[in-house]
Motif scaffolding. Structure first.
Motif, PDB file in Angstrom:
ATOM      1  N   UNK A  47       1.682  42.451   1.856  1.00  0.00           N
ATOM      2  CA  UNK A  47       2.285  43.711   2.285  1.00  0.00           C
ATOM      3  C   UNK A  47       1.388  44.895   1.935  1.00  0.00           C
ATOM      4  N   UNK A  48       0.194  44.608   1.474  1.00  0.00           N
ATOM      5  CA  UNK A  48      -0.772  45.650   1.114  1.00  0.00           C
ATOM      6  C   UNK A  48      -1.960  45.538   2.066  1.00  0.00           C
ATOM      7  N   UNK A  49      -2.318  46.649   2.701  1.00  0.00           N
ATOM      8  CA  UNK A  49      -3.429  46.636   3.640  1.00  0.00           C
ATOM      9  C   UNK A  49      -4.555  47.524   3.132  1.00  0.00           C
ATOM     10  N   UNK A  88     -14.292  57.725  -0.939  1.00  0.00           N
ATOM     11  CA  UNK A  88     -15.320  56.718  -0.669  1.00  0.00           C
ATOM     12  C   UNK A  88     -15.197  56.148   0.741  1.00  0.00           C
ATOM     13  N   UNK A  89     -14.176  56.563   1.482  1.00  0.00           N
ATOM     14  CA  UNK A  89     -14.050  56.140   2.863  1.00  0.00           C
ATOM     15  C   UNK A  89     -13.156  54.939   3.089  1.00  0.00           C
ATOM     16  N   UNK A  90     -12.396  54.539   2.067  1.00  0.00           N
ATOM     17  CA  UNK A  90     -11.421  53.467   2.266  1.00  0.00           C
ATOM     18  C   UNK A  90     -10.193  53.728   1.411  1.00  0.00           C
ATOM     19  N   UNK A  91      -9.094  53.076   1.817  1.00  0.00           N
ATOM     20  CA  UNK A  91      -7.819  53.304   1.135  1.00  0.00           C
ATOM     21  C   UNK A  91      -6.991  52.031   1.162  1.00  0.00           C
ATOM     22  N   UNK A  92      -6.017  51.958   0.251  1.00  0.00           N
ATOM     23  CA  UNK A  92      -5.055  50.862   0.200  1.00  0.00           C
ATOM     24  C   UNK A  92      -3.674  51.449   0.473  1.00  0.00           C
ATOM     25  N   UNK A  93      -2.940  50.773   1.339  1.00  0.00           N
ATOM     26  CA  UNK A  93      -1.584  51.219   1.678  1.00  0.00           C
ATOM     27  C   UNK A  93      -0.629  50.072   1.396  1.00  0.00           C
ATOM     28  N   UNK A  94       0.355  50.340   0.534  1.00  0.00           N
ATOM     29  CA  UNK A  94       1.340  49.336   0.135  1.00  0.00           C
ATOM     30  C   UNK A  94       2.628  49.573   0.905  1.00  0.00           C
ATOM     31  N   UNK A  95       3.047  48.573   1.665  1.00  0.00           N
ATOM     32  CA  UNK A  95       4.320  48.628   2.382  1.00  0.00           C
ATOM     33  C   UNK A  95       5.379  47.885   1.573  1.00  0.00           C
ATOM     34  N   UNK A 123      -5.220  43.403   2.296  1.00  0.00           N
ATOM     35  CA  UNK A 123      -5.958  43.590   1.052  1.00  0.00           C
ATOM     36  C   UNK A 123      -5.928  42.309   0.229  1.00  0.00           C
ATOM     37  N   UNK A 124      -7.054  42.016  -0.384  1.00  0.00           N
ATOM     38  CA  UNK A 124      -7.144  40.856  -1.274  1.00  0.00           C
ATOM     39  C   UNK A 124      -6.898  41.311  -2.698  1.00  0.00           C
ATOM     40  N   UNK A 125      -6.306  40.466  -3.543  1.00  0.00           N
ATOM     41  CA  UNK A 125      -6.063  40.870  -4.929  1.00  0.00           C
ATOM     42  C   UNK A 125      -7.379  41.143  -5.649  1.00  0.00           C
ATOM     43  N   UNK A 126      -7.417  42.226  -6.377  1.00  0.00           N
ATOM     44  CA  UNK A 126      -8.621  42.592  -7.116  1.00  0.00           C
ATOM     45  C   UNK A 126      -8.462  42.300  -8.592  1.00  0.00           C
ATOM     46  N   UNK A 127      -9.305  42.942  -9.383  1.00  0.00           N
ATOM     47  CA  UNK A 127      -9.274  42.662 -10.813  1.00  0.00           C
ATOM     48  C   UNK A 127      -8.019  43.203 -11.486  1.00  0.00           C
ATOM     49  N   UNK A 128      -7.377  44.219 -10.883  1.00  0.00           N
ATOM     50  CA  UNK A 128      -6.160  44.749 -11.493  1.00  0.00           C
ATOM     51  C   UNK A 128      -4.943  43.880 -11.195  1.00  0.00           C
ATOM     52  N   UNK A 129      -5.081  42.928 -10.282  1.00  0.00           N
ATOM     53  CA  UNK A 129      -3.992  42.013  -9.944  1.00  0.00           C
ATOM     54  C   UNK A 129      -4.302  40.650 -10.521  1.00  0.00           C
ATOM     55  N   UNK A 130      -3.319  39.941 -10.917  1.00  0.00           N
ATOM     56  CA  UNK A 130      -3.435  38.566 -11.396  1.00  0.00           C
ATOM     57  C   UNK A 130      -4.333  38.429 -12.621  1.00  0.00           C
TER      58      UNK A 130
END
Length: 156
Positions: A47-49, A88-95, A123-130
């Motif tokens: 649900x995160x893009x 930086x030209x990119x963003x994450x949007x959580x639905x 979006x793929x999980x990053x270091x702040x996830x899991x």
């Protein structure tokens, strides 16, 4: 046993099957609602893009306005440089819903936003996830084989 019960006129009851589209059973309190959730998040998986190739002048409220047309947006995170505080030209949007995120992905991928062609991905999980990036140990290390003078005990 079943044949004897059926011959005696007793009724045999089987448990009611649970289907994939009915994952809750209100009559039996042992069944719980099944929701696929991310490990550390209150939102469904996928649900995160991630929105790439954004103009550097884009603000979070612009993204909120554009992407809220596809569903309820829980969070907009425009990634900025830590020192200059510029985008930086990119963003994450959580639905709040996976369906809304997929609708936004299908509708906004390869579309123009403020004069630039944007790309939208799950979006793929990053270091702040899991709990951090996955760790790898590399190929196994070769262990030298020592010659054994002893005979192994066999217990079979």
């Amino acid at each position: 046993m079943w044949a004897a019960a059926a011959a005696a006129g007793a009724t045999v009851s089987y448990p009611q099957p649970v289907f994939a589209n009915s994952l809750t059973n209100r009559e039996n309190p042992c069944f719980r609602t099944f929701n696929l959730r991310a490990s550390l998040s209150n939102y469904p998986l996928a649900s995160r893009i991630m929105v790439r190739n954004l103009p550097f002048t884009t603000h979070e409220h612009t993204l909120q306005k554009e992407f809220s047309a596809f569903g309820e947006v829980a969070e907009v995170k425009l990634v900025k440089d830590e020192i200059t505080k510029k985008s930086k030209g990119y963003a994450f949007i959580q639905y709040t819903s996976q369906d809304d995120a997929l609708l936004a992905l299908e509708s906004m991928d390869h579309k123009n936003l403020d004069g630039r062609l944007i790309y939208v991905d799950i979006a793929k999980p990053g270091k702040d996830r899991f709990g951090g990036y996955p760790r790898t140990s590399g190929p196994p290390k070769q262990q030298p084989l020592s010659e054994q003078d002893e005979v192994a005990d066999c217990w079979y």
